[in-house]
Scaffold this motif. Structure first.
Motif, PDB file in Angstrom:
ATOM      1  N   LYS A 160      26.865  31.183  37.653  1.00  0.00           N
ATOM      2  CA  LYS A 160      27.858  30.903  38.676  1.00  0.00           C
ATOM      3  C   LYS A 160      28.612  29.635  38.271  1.00  0.00           C
ATOM      4  CE  LYS A 160      26.742  31.574  42.957  1.00  0.00           C
ATOM      5  NZ  LYS A 160      26.196  31.436  44.315  1.00  0.00           N
ATOM      6  N   ILE A 161      29.959  29.731  38.208  1.00  0.00           N
ATOM      7  CA  ILE A 161      30.779  28.612  37.746  1.00  0.00           C
ATOM      8  C   ILE A 161      31.842  28.302  38.791  1.00  0.00           C
ATOM      9  CG2 ILE A 161      32.378  27.827  35.967  1.00  0.00           C
ATOM     10  CD1 ILE A 161      30.904  29.672  34.030  1.00  0.00           C
ATOM     11  N   GLY A 162      32.069  27.010  39.045  1.00  0.00           N
ATOM     12  CA  GLY A 162      33.111  26.574  39.968  1.00  0.00           C
ATOM     13  C   GLY A 162      34.297  26.027  39.206  1.00  0.00           C
ATOM     14  N   VAL A 163      35.486  26.433  39.625  1.00  0.00           N
ATOM     15  CA  VAL A 163      36.731  25.944  39.032  1.00  0.00           C
ATOM     16  C   VAL A 163      37.503  25.225  40.128  1.00  0.00           C
ATOM     17  CG1 VAL A 163      38.914  26.615  37.958  1.00  0.00           C
ATOM     18  CG2 VAL A 163      36.823  27.833  37.358  1.00  0.00           C
ATOM     19  N   ILE A 164      37.977  24.030  39.838  1.00  0.00           N
ATOM     20  CA  ILE A 164      38.776  23.292  40.801  1.00  0.00           C
ATOM     21  C   ILE A 164      40.230  23.403  40.377  1.00  0.00           C
ATOM     22  CG2 ILE A 164      39.248  21.040  41.845  1.00  0.00           C
ATOM     23  CD1 ILE A 164      36.300  20.352  41.271  1.00  0.00           C
ATOM     24  N   GLY A 165      41.022  24.046  41.218  1.00  0.00           N
ATOM     25  CA  GLY A 165      42.437  24.247  40.948  1.00  0.00           C
ATOM     26  C   GLY A 165      42.747  25.719  40.772  1.00  0.00           C
ATOM     27  N   ALA A 166      43.754  26.193  41.501  1.00  0.00           N
ATOM     28  CA  ALA A 166      44.134  27.601  41.448  1.00  0.00           C
ATOM     29  C   ALA A 166      45.516  27.782  40.834  1.00  0.00           C
ATOM     30  CB  ALA A 166      44.100  28.205  42.855  1.00  0.00           C
ATOM     31  N   GLY A 167      45.924  26.818  40.029  1.00  0.00           N
ATOM     32  CA  GLY A 167      47.208  26.939  39.342  1.00  0.00           C
ATOM     33  C   GLY A 167      47.081  27.829  38.120  1.00  0.00           C
ATOM     34  N   ASN A 168      48.052  27.739  37.228  1.00  0.00           N
ATOM     35  CA  ASN A 168      48.063  28.581  36.034  1.00  0.00           C
ATOM     36  C   ASN A 168      46.829  28.368  35.167  1.00  0.00           C
ATOM     37  OD1 ASN A 168      50.536  29.665  36.756  1.00  0.00           O
ATOM     38  ND2 ASN A 168      51.699  28.179  35.596  1.00  0.00           N
ATOM     39  N   ILE A 169      46.449  27.135  34.968  1.00  0.00           N
ATOM     40  CA  ILE A 169      45.290  26.856  34.112  1.00  0.00           C
ATOM     41  C   ILE A 169      43.998  27.303  34.785  1.00  0.00           C
ATOM     42  CG2 ILE A 169      43.912  25.023  33.031  1.00  0.00           C
ATOM     43  CD1 ILE A 169      46.599  23.523  32.603  1.00  0.00           C
ATOM     44  N   GLY A 170      43.828  26.963  36.053  1.00  0.00           N
ATOM     45  CA  GLY A 170      42.604  27.336  36.760  1.00  0.00           C
ATOM     46  C   GLY A 170      42.387  28.832  36.820  1.00  0.00           C
ATOM     47  N   THR A 171      43.442  29.602  37.096  1.00  0.00           N
ATOM     48  CA  THR A 171      43.283  31.051  37.161  1.00  0.00           C
ATOM     49  C   THR A 171      43.062  31.650  35.775  1.00  0.00           C
ATOM     50  OG1 THR A 171      45.690  31.340  37.241  1.00  0.00           O
ATOM     51  CG2 THR A 171      44.517  31.387  39.332  1.00  0.00           C
ATOM     52  N   SER A 172      43.665  31.072  34.746  1.00  0.00           N
ATOM     53  CA  SER A 172      43.419  31.548  33.371  1.00  0.00           C
ATOM     54  C   SER A 172      41.974  31.307  32.966  1.00  0.00           C
ATOM     55  CB  SER A 172      44.352  30.859  32.381  1.00  0.00           C
ATOM     56  OG  SER A 172      45.680  31.250  32.600  1.00  0.00           O
ATOM     57  N   VAL A 173      41.470  30.130  33.282  1.00  0.00           N
ATOM     58  CA  VAL A 173      40.070  29.815  32.994  1.00  0.00           C
ATOM     59  C   VAL A 173      39.158  30.775  33.754  1.00  0.00           C
ATOM     60  CG1 VAL A 173      38.259  28.076  33.311  1.00  0.00           C
ATOM     61  CG2 VAL A 173      40.487  27.409  32.408  1.00  0.00           C
ATOM     62  N   ALA A 174      39.462  31.004  35.025  1.00  0.00           N
ATOM     63  CA  ALA A 174      38.652  31.913  35.840  1.00  0.00           C
ATOM     64  C   ALA A 174      38.635  33.316  35.242  1.00  0.00           C
ATOM     65  CB  ALA A 174      39.183  31.954  37.273  1.00  0.00           C
ATOM     66  N   LYS A 175      39.788  33.830  34.828  1.00  0.00           N
ATOM     67  CA  LYS A 175      39.861  35.176  34.233  1.00  0.00           C
ATOM     68  C   LYS A 175      38.998  35.267  32.979  1.00  0.00           C
ATOM     69  CE  LYS A 175      44.520  36.351  35.774  1.00  0.00           C
ATOM     70  NZ  LYS A 175      45.907  36.614  35.348  1.00  0.00           N
ATOM     71  N   ASN A 176      39.070  34.250  32.126  1.00  0.00           N
ATOM     72  CA  ASN A 176      38.281  34.264  30.892  1.00  0.00           C
ATOM     73  C   ASN A 176      36.784  34.200  31.175  1.00  0.00           C
ATOM     74  OD1 ASN A 176      40.445  34.478  29.077  1.00  0.00           O
ATOM     75  ND2 ASN A 176      40.814  32.282  29.150  1.00  0.00           N
ATOM     76  N   LEU A 177      36.406  33.394  32.153  1.00  0.00           N
ATOM     77  CA  LEU A 177      34.991  33.287  32.506  1.00  0.00           C
ATOM     78  C   LEU A 177      34.471  34.584  33.116  1.00  0.00           C
ATOM     79  CD1 LEU A 177      35.006  29.667  33.935  1.00  0.00           C
ATOM     80  CD2 LEU A 177      33.869  30.436  31.840  1.00  0.00           C
ATOM     81  N   ILE A 178      35.281  35.230  33.935  1.00  0.00           N
ATOM     82  CA  ILE A 178      34.901  36.503  34.535  1.00  0.00           C
ATOM     83  C   ILE A 178      34.753  37.564  33.454  1.00  0.00           C
ATOM     84  CG2 ILE A 178      35.699  38.365  36.043  1.00  0.00           C
ATOM     85  CD1 ILE A 178      36.938  36.045  37.779  1.00  0.00           C
ATOM     86  N   ALA A 179      35.690  37.573  32.497  1.00  0.00           N
ATOM     87  CA  ALA A 179      35.614  38.526  31.386  1.00  0.00           C
ATOM     88  C   ALA A 179      34.341  38.326  30.564  1.00  0.00           C
ATOM     89  CB  ALA A 179      36.844  38.388  30.499  1.00  0.00           C
ATOM     90  N   ALA A 180      33.834  37.100  30.549  1.00  0.00           N
ATOM     91  CA  ALA A 180      32.598  36.795  29.828  1.00  0.00           C
ATOM     92  C   ALA A 180      31.355  37.109  30.662  1.00  0.00           C
ATOM     93  CB  ALA A 180      32.590  35.328  29.403  1.00  0.00           C
TER      94      ALA A 180
END
Length: 53
Positions: free
Chosen positions: A2-22
């Motif tokens: 389980k990972i927390g990302v702070i920020g829902a901008g372009n970078i935060g959502t890109s990081v979230a997508k990559n982590l979910i794909a992993a």
């Protein structure tokens, strides 16, 4: 993992997508609040939360 990302901008959502794909579960918090980011982070496959605590 389980990972927390702070920020829902372009970078935060890109990081979230990559982590979910992993294969990780991703929670995203943002200063705008849960209601403002819920749809955006759901499109990425993450869950919007009020805090990481």
């Amino acid at each position: 993992m389980k990972i927390g990302v702070i920020g829902a901008g372009n970078i935060g959502t890109s990081v979230a997508k990559n982590l979910i794909a992993a294969g990780h579960e991703v929670l995203v918090a943002d200063a705008q609040g849960v209601d403002a980011i819920r749809d955006k982070v759901a499109q990425a496959g993450a869950t919007a939360v009020a805090s990481m605590g």
